[in-house]
Design an enzyme around this catalytic site. Sequence first.
Site: not given
Length: 397
Positions: A34, A199, A352, A376
């Site tokens: 990043r 998830k 991510g 996200g």
Amino acid sequence: MRTIDDLDVKGRRVLVRADLNVPLDGETITDDGRIRASVPTIQALTGRGAKVVVCAHLGRPKGKPEPKYSLRPVAARLGELLGQDVAFATDVVGDSAQAAVAGLQDGQVALLENLRYEPGEESKDDQARREFAEKLAGLAELYVGDGFGAVHRKHASVYDVPKLLPHAAGGLVVAEVEVLRRLSEHPERPYVVVLGGAKVSDKLGVIASLLTKVDRLLVGGGMAYTFLKAQGHEVGQSLLQEDQLDQVRGFLDQAAERGVELVLPVDVLAATEFGKDAPYDVVEASAIPADRQGLDIGPKTRELFAAKLADARTVFWNGPMGVFEFDAFAGGTRAVAEALIASDAFTVVGGGDSAAAVRRLGLPEDGFSHISTGGGASLEYLEGKTLPGLAALEDAE
């Protein structure tokens, strides 16, 4: 959306909201991706004589200083990448920040301490957020939004500051939006999406949206076990979200109705426990023993997924196929990444953990068309949500 080319920056103080939220081991940066992604915009501004004030967050310090979340190590690495010293302010809008900014000459850079040390940055109270934004905006004359990984957050530095200063999008944000627009509006087909991670609940909205757009959806990682259970298979001790089973059954039905090919693992590495040295066996995905847990997709699934990616023209990948942090369970993620590299498709790695896996596994970053800096944010964009940081940048002054 205006870009930095539309701003007259020479001799002016430019506040750049970057995304420098990198993983640290103590004070050692374990993945500087990043930071490297933020460099081109900063250099474009310094090259035109701007006094650049960089602000960013790191971790979740919850509105108060916490030494382990200091951006000091980031300032040192940013300076190495820029080839110049970066002045580091030990606060965000206090005396140190004021002094660091006042000391800048044209073409120089300062980095403020972690924005999230200030409770106003993430406040749900509009007035508290606005008051902090006014202090932050007071450090500069222009604003550049370049922290794509944060544009889905309604935070002061992302949403409120651009309402107070003439503003533009940085090169990183412009590039990210162009890629996501291509995925959303006119993807070349076959369009294949690979989803992984832990998830299902984290990706409900994006799955619902993608089922109206894609030709093929490949599901791996921990979330695959909820899909397998929804099909009636036993998943042993594997990660399972029982409360999402009805939702997932709905996805399976929707895929069938729309003619979307939804591909699940056919075999997995089933371990006796969660651990890097855990003993495991390769078992059929439909017959995971009651005392085992799946920690990666198996060899047949790796071949299957690679075959399903071979003819793709557009691929979006978000989420690892297994516990890639453990070498024994990194093979599935590696196989998917290598299949993307081998394809002729326009390939997008959705930030991510997927981006982290590419770097951890030592794969060539230029083997992919685009590696996003915001997992996200990418998912929410593809879901069709309005992202506060982008909306603020699109607003006229």
